[in-house]
Design a protein around this motif. Structure first.
Motif, mmCIF file in Angstrom:
data_model
loop_
_atom_site.group_PDB
_atom_site.id
_atom_site.type_symbol
_atom_site.label_atom_id
_atom_site.label_comp_id
_atom_site.label_asym_id
_atom_site.label_seq_id
_atom_site.Cartn_x
_atom_site.Cartn_y
_atom_site.Cartn_z
ATOM 1 N N ALA A 34 9.790 -7.048 -1.821
ATOM 2 C CA ALA A 34 10.916 -6.513 -1.061
ATOM 3 C C ALA A 34 10.759 -6.970 0.423
ATOM 4 O O ALA A 34 12.087 -6.898 1.205
ATOM 5 N N VAL A 35 9.931 -7.417 1.012
ATOM 6 C CA VAL A 35 9.634 -7.511 2.314
ATOM 7 C C VAL A 35 9.958 -9.025 2.754
ATOM 8 O O VAL A 35 10.613 -9.084 3.637
ATOM 9 N N ALA A 36 10.077 -10.016 1.475
ATOM 10 C CA ALA A 36 10.599 -11.368 1.656
ATOM 11 C C ALA A 36 11.771 -11.217 2.054
ATOM 12 O O ALA A 36 12.299 -12.028 2.862
ATOM 13 N N PRO A 37 12.965 -10.544 1.166
ATOM 14 C CA PRO A 37 14.201 -10.762 1.452
ATOM 15 C C PRO A 37 14.507 -9.928 2.869
ATOM 16 O O PRO A 37 15.357 -10.221 3.734
ATOM 17 N N TRP A 47 0.786 -1.235 0.035
ATOM 18 C CA TRP A 47 0.111 -0.092 -0.181
ATOM 19 C C TRP A 47 0.806 1.400 0.087
ATOM 20 O O TRP A 47 0.541 2.246 -0.654
ATOM 21 N N ALA A 48 1.990 1.400 0.872
ATOM 22 C CA ALA A 48 2.686 2.490 0.573
ATOM 23 C C ALA A 48 3.562 2.614 -0.440
ATOM 24 O O ALA A 48 3.487 3.915 -0.852
ATOM 25 N N GLY A 49 3.871 1.670 -0.978
ATOM 26 C CA GLY A 49 4.639 1.747 -2.411
ATOM 27 C C GLY A 49 3.617 2.375 -3.621
ATOM 28 O O GLY A 49 3.867 3.367 -4.353
ATOM 29 N N GLY A 107 8.337 0.576 1.567
ATOM 30 C CA GLY A 107 7.438 0.505 0.385
ATOM 31 C C GLY A 107 7.272 2.408 -0.045
ATOM 32 O O GLY A 107 7.187 2.452 -1.271
ATOM 33 N N ALA A 108 7.260 3.018 0.953
ATOM 34 C CA ALA A 108 7.329 4.647 0.705
ATOM 35 C C ALA A 108 8.589 4.964 -0.166
ATOM 36 O O ALA A 108 8.302 5.849 -1.008
ATOM 37 N N THR A 113 3.186 7.249 -1.718
ATOM 38 C CA THR A 113 3.991 7.798 -2.588
ATOM 39 C C THR A 113 3.989 7.548 -4.240
ATOM 40 O O THR A 113 4.122 8.715 -4.785
ATOM 41 N N GLY A 114 4.049 6.303 -4.550
ATOM 42 C CA GLY A 114 4.099 6.037 -5.977
ATOM 43 C C GLY A 114 3.094 6.845 -6.776
ATOM 44 O O GLY A 114 3.362 7.225 -7.815
ATOM 45 N N ARG A 115 1.831 6.760 -6.454
ATOM 46 C CA ARG A 115 0.685 7.371 -7.296
ATOM 47 C C ARG A 115 0.752 8.747 -7.321
ATOM 48 O O ARG A 115 0.535 9.466 -8.231
#
Length: 356
Positions: free
Chosen positions: A214-217, A102-104, A194-195, A108-110
């Motif tokens: 990116a949360v997985a690694p 959601w953050a990504g 994510g932001a 910020t992304g949108r």
């Protein structure tokens, strides 16, 4: 271009930014509220009526079904408890991935992709304050909600442990992570990560996928680092037995005649003539196991959470530095744009500036 805002006007922009943020992201806020309230209610149900019913069912099973004769016990209560416990565990563990995605995508992304961010910077608020507001409010909501769910999950586990056979031990990986503050630290770090990815990519859909992945690694790195954040306990045995322990195993090996511990993953017990001959050549007089017992549960949880909070602060500082650097470069050159959507965003920002 509009004139610089006065000091009182700038002071009043923070509450307006928070209200605007909550209004724009109202669907996400409602979804988060429903998720937290629904999971909390389910966990409270598990803690009370379902734990008692499942414990009664297991008591009936052990009392009546120890012989090869027909018996009756409340199997439905046992299965209902097991299923809901698994579902709530998975849901709690999924929160860091949801927060990062959601953050990504939206936080910020949108706004970078559509040019809304640059429009805000030129009219109402500085870029650094804009990002600080977008990180602070969601961080408080995500951390508080996830912390509540983790606390309730731990309470449910404590109420069912030793009473219900299907309840996993404390060192079971999903049980360990979903029942302590680590998952709240992961959710906060995932949100800031994510932001940052949204700022770097500037594409909402691409940032959504990249942030979740990116949360997985990050989780793997936490899992590999966690056993080394607190001193271990050691169990030692002679050649005729293996060390006894209960908890998270960190390392194992042989004890030499000098008392030194030599790590090894092969033949840590004389289970065969080949292993016995190998340990004779090694000069082994016994075996050892480094591990974390249950008494290390909260030290491990708190130490790892502290490391995650430090990582989240570092990522937040990096995101703030990135915004300051790019916006400063944009003002100097007149054409810089955040993220990957340079073409559309630069045009949108230029149009907004002209309108002002």
């Amino acid at each position: 271009m509009t004139a610089a805002l006065s000091a009182p006007a700038r002071a009043n922009t923070a509450p307006r930014q928070i209200r605007w943020l909550l209004r724009v992201h109202r669907p996400a806020l409602c979804a988060w509220t429903v998720l937290v309230v629904g999971l909390a209610a389910t966990l409270l149900w598990l803690w009370g009526p379902l734990t008692d019913a499942a414990a009664t069912g297991w008591h009936q099973y052990h009392a009546r079904c120890w012989r090869l004769t027909p018996c009756r016990y409340d199997q439905d209560a046992i299965l209902r408890y097991k299923d809901l416990h698994q579902y709530t565990t998975v849901a709690v563990l999924a929160v860091p991935f949801l927060a990062a995605a959601w953050a990504g995508a939206a936080l910020t992304g949108r706004e970078v992709e559509t040019g809304t961010a640059r429009l805000s910077w030129t009219q109402t608020v500085s870029p650094v304050r804009w990002l600080a507001t977008r990180l602070t409010v969601p961080a408080l909501l995500v951390t508080a909600g996830t912390g509540l769910l983790a606390l309730l999950h731990h309470v449910v586990w404590s109420a069912g442990y030793h009473r219900i056979d299907s309840v996993k031990p404390w060192d079971d990986v999903p049980t360990f992570y979903s029942g302590g503050p680590i998952v709240a630290g992961l959710a906060l770090a995932g949100l800031v990560l994510g932001a940052l990815i949204g700022l770097l990519l500037g594409r909402s859909l691409l940032a959504l996928c990249s942030s979740a992945l990116a949360v997985a690694p990050l989780w793997i790195a936490v899992h590999m680092t966690l056993p080394h954040l607190w001193p271990v306990a050691t169990s030692v045995s002679g050649r005729r037995a293996s060390p006894s322990y209960s908890g998270i195993k960190v390392a194992e090996g042989i004890v030499t005649s000098s008392g030194a511990h030599q790590p090894t993953s092969a033949c840590t017990v004389d289970i065969s003539p080949g292993c016995q001959a190998l340990n004779d050549r090694r000069g082994a007089v016994g075996f050892y196991t480094d591990y974390h017992p249950y008494s290390h549960y909260w030290p491990l949880q708190l130490a790892t959470t502290g490391a995650l909070l430090a990582l989240a602060a570092l990522l937040a500082g990096l995101a703030l530095w990135l915004v300051r650097r790019r916006t400063t470069g944009g003002r100097a050159g007149g054409t810089a744009a955040l993220g990957g959507g340079a073409g559309t965003e630069a045009g949108t920002g230029a149009g907004a500036g002209a309108a002002v």
